[in-house]
Write a protein that holds these residues in place. Sequence first.
Motif, PDB file in Angstrom:
ATOM      1  N   UNK A  69       0.825  -1.076  -0.132  1.00 16.54           N
ATOM      2  CA  UNK A  69       0.032  -0.127  -0.022  1.00 16.54           C
ATOM      3  C   UNK A  69       0.948   1.261  -0.037  1.00 16.54           C
ATOM      4  N   UNK A  70       2.083   1.195   0.566  1.00 16.72           N
ATOM      5  CA  UNK A  70       2.920   2.186   0.842  1.00 16.72           C
ATOM      6  C   UNK A  70       3.482   2.704  -0.794  1.00 16.72           C
ATOM      7  N   UNK A  71       3.947   1.689  -1.311  1.00 18.34           N
ATOM      8  CA  UNK A  71       4.468   1.860  -2.559  1.00 18.34           C
ATOM      9  C   UNK A  71       3.609   1.609  -3.949  1.00 18.34           C
ATOM     10  N   UNK A  72       2.330   1.806  -3.623  1.00 16.35           N
ATOM     11  CA  UNK A  72       1.297   1.394  -4.749  1.00 16.35           C
ATOM     12  C   UNK A  72       1.318   2.691  -5.619  1.00 16.35           C
ATOM     13  N   UNK A  73       1.267   3.851  -5.130  1.00 11.37           N
ATOM     14  CA  UNK A  73       1.252   5.089  -5.803  1.00 11.37           C
ATOM     15  C   UNK A  73       2.424   5.316  -6.662  1.00 11.37           C
ATOM     16  N   UNK A  74       3.737   4.997  -5.986  1.00 13.36           N
ATOM     17  CA  UNK A  74       5.007   5.074  -6.584  1.00 13.36           C
ATOM     18  C   UNK A  74       5.111   4.078  -7.786  1.00 13.36           C
ATOM     19  N   UNK A  75       4.349   3.008  -7.500  1.00 13.88           N
ATOM     20  CA  UNK A  75       4.331   2.134  -8.589  1.00 13.88           C
ATOM     21  C   UNK A  75       3.707   2.693 -10.034  1.00 13.88           C
TER      22      UNK A  75
ATOM     23  N   UNK B 128      14.331   0.072 -10.766  1.00 14.44           N
ATOM     24  CA  UNK B 128      15.209  -0.772 -11.562  1.00 14.44           C
ATOM     25  C   UNK B 128      14.046  -0.879 -12.948  1.00 14.44           C
ATOM     26  N   UNK B 129      12.947  -0.392 -13.082  1.00 10.87           N
ATOM     27  CA  UNK B 129      12.193  -0.585 -14.188  1.00 10.87           C
ATOM     28  C   UNK B 129      11.728   0.843 -14.669  1.00 10.87           C
ATOM     29  N   UNK B 130      12.495   1.477 -15.177  1.00 11.38           N
ATOM     30  CA  UNK B 130      12.154   2.829 -15.546  1.00 11.38           C
ATOM     31  C   UNK B 130      11.261   3.018 -16.601  1.00 11.38           C
ATOM     32  N   UNK B 131      11.159   1.965 -17.660  1.00 10.03           N
ATOM     33  CA  UNK B 131      10.219   1.915 -18.509  1.00 10.03           C
ATOM     34  C   UNK B 131       8.801   1.240 -17.899  1.00 10.03           C
ATOM     35  N   UNK B 132       8.757   0.884 -16.903  1.00  8.85           N
ATOM     36  CA  UNK B 132       7.540   0.188 -16.267  1.00  8.85           C
ATOM     37  C   UNK B 132       7.869  -1.355 -16.322  1.00  8.85           C
ATOM     38  N   UNK B 133       6.965  -2.070 -15.739  1.00 11.81           N
ATOM     39  CA  UNK B 133       7.283  -3.622 -15.626  1.00 11.81           C
ATOM     40  C   UNK B 133       6.272  -4.235 -14.715  1.00 11.81           C
ATOM     41  N   UNK B 134       6.443  -5.576 -14.184  1.00  5.32           N
ATOM     42  CA  UNK B 134       5.896  -6.149 -13.109  1.00  5.32           C
ATOM     43  C   UNK B 134       6.842  -6.415 -12.042  1.00  5.32           C
TER      44      UNK B 134
ATOM     45  N   UNK C  49       4.353   0.672 -12.895  1.00  2.95           N
ATOM     46  CA  UNK C  49       4.794  -0.854 -12.644  1.00  2.95           C
ATOM     47  C   UNK C  49       3.310  -1.554 -11.757  1.00  2.95           C
ATOM     48  N   UNK C  50       3.550  -2.786 -12.573  1.00  5.10           N
ATOM     49  CA  UNK C  50       2.042  -3.692 -11.778  1.00  5.10           C
ATOM     50  C   UNK C  50       2.646  -4.194 -10.770  1.00  5.10           C
ATOM     51  N   UNK C  51       2.009  -4.444  -9.583  1.00  2.89           N
ATOM     52  CA  UNK C  51       2.158  -5.036  -8.589  1.00  2.89           C
ATOM     53  C   UNK C  51       1.226  -6.448  -8.318  1.00  2.89           C
ATOM     54  N   UNK C  52       1.943  -7.540  -8.356  1.00  2.05           N
ATOM     55  CA  UNK C  52       1.441  -8.890  -8.242  1.00  2.05           C
ATOM     56  C   UNK C  52       1.531  -9.460  -6.750  1.00  2.05           C
ATOM     57  N   UNK C  53       0.793  -9.678  -6.033  1.00  8.05           N
ATOM     58  CA  UNK C  53       0.976 -10.381  -4.610  1.00  8.05           C
ATOM     59  C   UNK C  53       0.593 -11.663  -4.558  1.00  8.05           C
ATOM     60  N   UNK C  54       1.321 -12.654  -4.453  1.00 10.13           N
ATOM     61  CA  UNK C  54       0.939 -14.124  -4.448  1.00 10.13           C
ATOM     62  C   UNK C  54       1.137 -14.812  -3.036  1.00 10.13           C
ATOM     63  N   UNK C  55       0.462 -14.275  -2.183  1.00  6.59           N
ATOM     64  CA  UNK C  55       0.731 -14.752  -0.575  1.00  6.59           C
ATOM     65  C   UNK C  55      -0.623 -15.382  -0.257  1.00  6.59           C
ATOM     66  N   UNK C  56      -0.402 -16.553   0.457  1.00  2.08           N
ATOM     67  CA  UNK C  56      -1.533 -17.275   0.770  1.00  2.08           C
ATOM     68  C   UNK C  56      -1.887 -16.644   2.289  1.00  2.08           C
ATOM     69  N   UNK C  57      -3.227 -16.789   2.628  1.00  3.16           N
ATOM     70  CA  UNK C  57      -3.618 -16.253   3.992  1.00  3.16           C
ATOM     71  C   UNK C  57      -2.949 -17.076   5.161  1.00  3.16           C
ATOM     72  N   UNK C  58      -3.153 -18.651   4.719  1.00  4.74           N
ATOM     73  CA  UNK C  58      -2.776 -19.826   5.730  1.00  4.74           C
ATOM     74  C   UNK C  58      -1.379 -20.077   6.056  1.00  4.74           C
ATOM     75  N   UNK C  59      -0.451 -19.184   5.748  1.00  7.35           N
ATOM     76  CA  UNK C  59       1.041 -19.429   6.113  1.00  7.35           C
ATOM     77  C   UNK C  59       1.276 -19.199   7.601  1.00  7.35           C
TER      78      UNK C  59
END
Length: 517
Positions: A373-379, A418-424, A384-394
């Motif tokens: 959430x803190x870096x969402x606006x910067x991304x 490191x992604x000046x042209x955008x990325x994931x 830059x597209x942010x993808x989070x793949x973290x399960x709740x039951x860890x």
Amino acid sequence: MNEHESNASNGDFSGFPYSSEAEQIAKAAERALIDRPRISVRLRISLVFLLCFVLTSAITVSLISLILRISEKQKFLETISNFQIEILLARRFEKNFFLYNDNLNDALDQIARAAAILKTNADEIRAMIGGKNFEQLRAELGRYQERLQQLFSQQSNAPPGQIPDRQLIEQDLRLAGADILRYAKDAIDEERNRMHVLIHSSITTAAVSLGLLLLFMVYMASFLARQLMRPLSRLEKCTQRIAGGDFSPIAPARKYRDEFSNLTMAMNAMIYELKIHQDELAQSRKMAAVGTLTSGIAHELNNPLNNISLTVESLLEEFGDYGDDQKKDMLRDISTQVERASGTVRNLLDFTRIEQPAFVAIRVKDMIDGTMKLIANEAGLNHVDIRVDVKDDLPLIEGNPRNLQQVFLNIGLNAIQAMPEGGTLTIRANPVDEHFVQIDVEDTGVGIPAANLDKIFDPFFTTKEVGMGTGLGLSVSYRIIQKHKGKILAKSQEGAGTTFSVFLPYQAQKPKEMDGS
């Protein structure tokens, strides 16, 4: 030296603007080091050399005593030899008398000298040949001397060749002379045997003493080496531990203190100072990260404020034209925008708050979501597209939420840059085994050159342009992960992106209930 350094060097930690808990730990370590009997290294070295001197002196005195005894034996052997010589000379003159009728004065003189030697050294000779043999020797010497006197008297009163009982006296002299020489020979042989024993004892004593002295010196050298090298080795390990980010104070390992204790107290003061500066550095890095996020945060705050402003202006201008339901909807919209802006400010305040480095149970997904959430606006500003793949039951991990959030914030911001042209930007979390969870932060950026990959965790190392970074983010992150008993690795291919893998241990014992995140 500033005030903090002065206080630390004097063992006073009260002047540090740091937690009372850390101050109490530092003071407890200092008291444990001080409250011990003092046995200095100088005193131990002095005692070792004193023991060496005492042992060497004892060996020297023993050898001198043996040498003196040998010298006495040698002198006594010379005395007995002189006694024997006097007897032999007397018997020579005796034989000359019987063969050539020579004067007996020389024989009497030799016997008188032998008697004087026997009298002067009576105690030594008695001790040498025994009391009974000594009395017999003295009796035989007296009989020999008496017979010579008898011959001398008869020689003066009778013509040569007409001495009465000449054969009987001659036989008696020969027997007495032989007995005297036998006793003298036995005394010489006995004394020589004793001298040989003493010489052999001296050689044995010298060899044994040399061996004992060598063993003692080897032991003392080993003792001194242990006394000096063990503390140095321990301090070396402590410096390696400090270099690894463990700033716990050094506790005493022995029951007494010495010069190394003073060095340890100075190192504890240094550790305390390093801990303060390390935390100050981490906090300053937080503020640097906040500075990097300023544009995104400004955009995040500006949108709700614009919406609020437009809604308020509309209400002010056309208040009477709106119905009650419309007015309520507009007010709800204002409330939503206020809550949105308030949430952004709250996240920043939580992230930048200075707090005790307490370790608590943490849900991995909640921590990652909060950081993103803190870096969402910067991304978003950098496409830059942010993808989070973290399960709740860890499984829960144990750590400091703010510090871990700072780690992933640093990695995330570096990935965006490191992604000046955008990325994931992809964040994944998976269990490694029953002890660790692995959190991967992967970008599709420019990558890191192979020559720089081993240096990225070094303090102040950066490949960014001047003014774009200090090179402390990853170094601080590395120290934080070490404090959490985890590890952080990086793999990259130039032009194909970078992946940072953070390994964190699970909570030692899961709580039955857990409030909040």
